[in-house]
Enzyme design. Sequence first.
Site, short mmCIF file in Angstrom:
data_model
loop_
_atom_site.label_atom_id
_atom_site.label_comp_id
_atom_site.label_asym_id
_atom_site.label_seq_id
_atom_site.Cartn_x
_atom_site.Cartn_y
_atom_site.Cartn_z
N SER A 156 0.82 -1.22 0.00
CA SER A 156 0.00 0.00 0.00
C SER A 156 0.85 1.26 0.00
O SER A 156 1.93 1.30 0.60
CB SER A 156 -0.87 -0.01 1.26
OG SER A 156 -1.39 1.27 1.52
N GLU B 173 0.18 3.60 1.79
CA GLU B 173 0.28 3.99 3.21
C GLU B 173 1.66 3.67 3.77
O GLU B 173 2.06 4.20 4.80
CB GLU B 173 -0.77 3.23 4.04
CG GLU B 173 -2.12 3.91 4.12
CD GLU B 173 -2.12 5.19 4.94
OE1 GLU B 173 -1.69 5.15 6.11
OE2 GLU B 173 -2.54 6.23 4.42
N TYR C 169 -1.69 0.36 10.64
CA TYR C 169 -1.96 -0.29 9.35
C TYR C 169 -0.74 -0.18 8.44
O TYR C 169 -0.29 -1.16 7.84
CB TYR C 169 -3.18 0.36 8.67
CG TYR C 169 -3.37 -0.07 7.23
CD1 TYR C 169 -4.03 -1.25 6.92
CD2 TYR C 169 -2.87 0.70 6.18
CE1 TYR C 169 -4.19 -1.66 5.59
CE2 TYR C 169 -3.02 0.31 4.85
CZ TYR C 169 -3.68 -0.87 4.57
OH TYR C 169 -3.82 -1.27 3.26
P1 NAP Z 1 -11.60 -4.57 1.74
O1 NAP Z 1 -12.72 -4.23 0.81
O2 NAP Z 1 -11.61 -4.01 3.13
O3 NAP Z 1 -11.50 -6.16 1.81
C1 NAP Z 1 -10.71 -6.80 2.79
C2 NAP Z 1 -10.92 -8.28 2.68
O4 NAP Z 1 -10.09 -8.94 3.67
C3 NAP Z 1 -12.36 -8.74 2.95
O5 NAP Z 1 -12.66 -9.79 2.07
C4 NAP Z 1 -12.28 -9.24 4.38
O6 NAP Z 1 -13.24 -10.24 4.69
C5 NAP Z 1 -10.89 -9.87 4.37
N1 NAP Z 1 -10.38 -10.06 5.73
C6 NAP Z 1 -10.15 -9.11 6.66
N2 NAP Z 1 -9.69 -9.67 7.79
C7 NAP Z 1 -9.65 -11.01 7.57
C8 NAP Z 1 -9.28 -12.12 8.35
N3 NAP Z 1 -8.85 -11.96 9.61
N4 NAP Z 1 -9.36 -13.37 7.81
C9 NAP Z 1 -9.79 -13.53 6.55
N5 NAP Z 1 -10.16 -12.51 5.74
C10 NAP Z 1 -10.09 -11.26 6.25
O7 NAP Z 1 -10.21 -4.14 1.10
P2 NAP Z 1 -9.83 -3.81 -0.43
O8 NAP Z 1 -10.04 -2.35 -0.66
O9 NAP Z 1 -10.46 -4.80 -1.33
O10 NAP Z 1 -8.25 -4.02 -0.40
C11 NAP Z 1 -7.67 -5.30 -0.68
C12 NAP Z 1 -6.26 -5.33 -0.14
O11 NAP Z 1 -5.49 -4.30 -0.73
C13 NAP Z 1 -6.13 -5.12 1.37
O12 NAP Z 1 -5.05 -5.89 1.82
C14 NAP Z 1 -5.80 -3.65 1.50
O13 NAP Z 1 -5.11 -3.41 2.70
C15 NAP Z 1 -4.95 -3.45 0.26
N6 NAP Z 1 -4.94 -2.12 -0.31
C16 NAP Z 1 -6.10 -1.50 -0.65
C17 NAP Z 1 -6.07 -0.26 -1.26
C18 NAP Z 1 -7.32 0.45 -1.64
O14 NAP Z 1 -7.25 1.67 -1.89
N7 NAP Z 1 -8.45 -0.23 -1.77
C19 NAP Z 1 -4.82 0.35 -1.54
C20 NAP Z 1 -3.65 -0.33 -1.18
C21 NAP Z 1 -3.71 -1.57 -0.59
P3 NAP Z 1 -14.68 -9.88 5.33
O15 NAP Z 1 -15.55 -9.57 4.15
O16 NAP Z 1 -15.03 -11.12 6.05
O17 NAP Z 1 -14.46 -8.70 6.25
N1 GDD Z 2 -12.37 7.36 6.19
C1 GDD Z 2 -12.46 8.69 6.33
N2 GDD Z 2 -13.58 9.23 6.87
N3 GDD Z 2 -11.43 9.44 5.91
C2 GDD Z 2 -11.56 10.79 6.02
C3 GDD Z 2 -12.69 11.41 6.55
C4 GDD Z 2 -13.75 10.58 7.02
O1 GDD Z 2 -14.77 11.04 7.52
N4 GDD Z 2 -12.52 12.75 6.50
C5 GDD Z 2 -11.32 12.96 5.95
N5 GDD Z 2 -10.72 11.78 5.67
C6 GDD Z 2 -9.38 11.62 5.08
C7 GDD Z 2 -8.48 10.70 5.90
O2 GDD Z 2 -7.94 11.39 7.03
C8 GDD Z 2 -7.43 10.36 4.83
O3 GDD Z 2 -6.47 11.38 4.76
C9 GDD Z 2 -8.24 10.37 3.53
O4 GDD Z 2 -9.49 11.01 3.82
C10 GDD Z 2 -8.52 8.99 2.94
O5 GDD Z 2 -9.04 8.16 3.97
P1 GDD Z 2 -9.64 6.70 3.63
O6 GDD Z 2 -10.64 6.79 2.54
O7 GDD Z 2 -10.07 6.11 4.92
O8 GDD Z 2 -8.39 5.94 2.99
P2 GDD Z 2 -6.86 5.85 3.43
O9 GDD Z 2 -6.07 6.68 2.47
O10 GDD Z 2 -6.68 6.10 4.87
O11 GDD Z 2 -6.55 4.31 3.19
C11 GDD Z 2 -6.98 3.64 1.99
O12 GDD Z 2 -5.96 3.72 1.03
C12 GDD Z 2 -4.74 3.02 1.38
C13 GDD Z 2 -3.76 3.25 0.22
O13 GDD Z 2 -3.15 4.48 0.36
C14 GDD Z 2 -7.32 2.20 2.37
O14 GDD Z 2 -7.92 1.58 1.28
C15 GDD Z 2 -6.07 1.41 2.74
O15 GDD Z 2 -6.42 0.02 2.92
C16 GDD Z 2 -5.06 1.56 1.60
O16 GDD Z 2 -3.89 0.85 1.87
#
Ligand code: NAP
Ligand code: GDD
Length: 327
Positions: free
Chosen positions: A131, A133, A155
Amino acid sequence: MSESVKRALITGITGQDGSYLAEHLLALGYKVHGIVRRVAFEREGTRLSRIAHLTDLVTLHSGSLESYASLYKIVQDVQPDEVYHLGAQSFVSYSFDDPFSTFQSNINGTHFLLEAVRLIVPQCRFYFAGSSEMFGQVTESPQTESTKFHPRSPYGISKVTGFDLSRNYREAYGMFVCSGILFNHESPRRGLEFVTRKITWHVAQIKQGKKTQLALGNLDALRDWGFAGDFVIAMHCMLQQSQPDDYVIATGETHTVREFCELAFSHVGLNYEDYVVVDPKFYRPAEVHLLLGDTTKARQTLGWKPQVAFRELVHMMVDHDLAALSD
Ligand code: NAP
Ligand code: GDD
């Protein structure tokens, strides 16, 4: 089944990315297996909602990232050619509330799975969901594969450790392990706790007169937001290369949360300033202020580039939430 049909195993198949990736791999002719938590079978209507249209096409296995035994048994049963490790506690904000369980699933879960793959199918190709992050307090912009990590949340720390574990399995055991350093990617399937979907869902509610306000935290945070459907294609591409490597996947554009609000509200003819209030309870103990990815390596090596632009993404999500409310 023909010998040439590849078997993919996806952790986190019920999540946003897992659902798009499963669709993509099925379309490519893969036999797709997914790991779901047992509770998902009890609450299929909600816990399996993102893959409801796929449940007859994929094979689901009950398991948990907390249990080495469950992962070992599933890897043994499936004998995968490719593992996509997407399962994680993925909400940054929650990782401050419960860092211990975040570490347990994100660090130990990754380690358990890598070890099971090493022992059972060492030739299997492995994708780790890294990520942006991990960059945290960025030391340069845009961020590339060589930008230093400075995570700012439990995280982020868990993902840096998962990244290090993945690289170590590649270097120590010669396994084909790749990490995608994915920047934020969104879609109509995004969880409601993440800021983009929280905004678009509220825009739809407000437009329909069901809500009057949207409380947010830091409106000035900058994120490089892409479309999840585009990003899962890059995951697959990484595992098709001749050598394992790590890649930044992003759009190369950054926007504030405020800009996202402006665009989402104006799409339905509203001014965000009339509805958005700032509530400090949504601030984080330590914030990642700026993310912006440089995808030169992915473009040159994988031939990957994003297809959906920022404006189109915002509109897609608002339109989806409006339509869902009218159903
Ligand atoms: P998501 O929608 O939150 O999905 C997370 C998945 O992980 C769900 O299927 C959840 O299952 C499963 N999970 C969580 N805890 C678990 C556990 N203890 N055992 C088995 N399964 C578990 O996340 P996503 O946005 O698809 O992201 C996929 C991956 O990419 C994650 O690793 C995330 O950290 C990473 N990532 C995401 C982003 C982004 O912007 N979306 C960016 C960078 C990296 P349940 O449905 O049962 O909760
Ligand atoms: N969730 C949330 N809720 N975020 C807020 C809010 C709120 O009400 N208001 C402002 N934010 C700001 C957060 O402080 C952050 O700076 C930004 O919006 C994005 O927050 P999220 O959408 O929660 O995503 P994230 O950037 O913290 O994390 C996501 O992206 C990562 C990759 O950079 C997640 O998908 C992570 O799993 C992923 O790794």
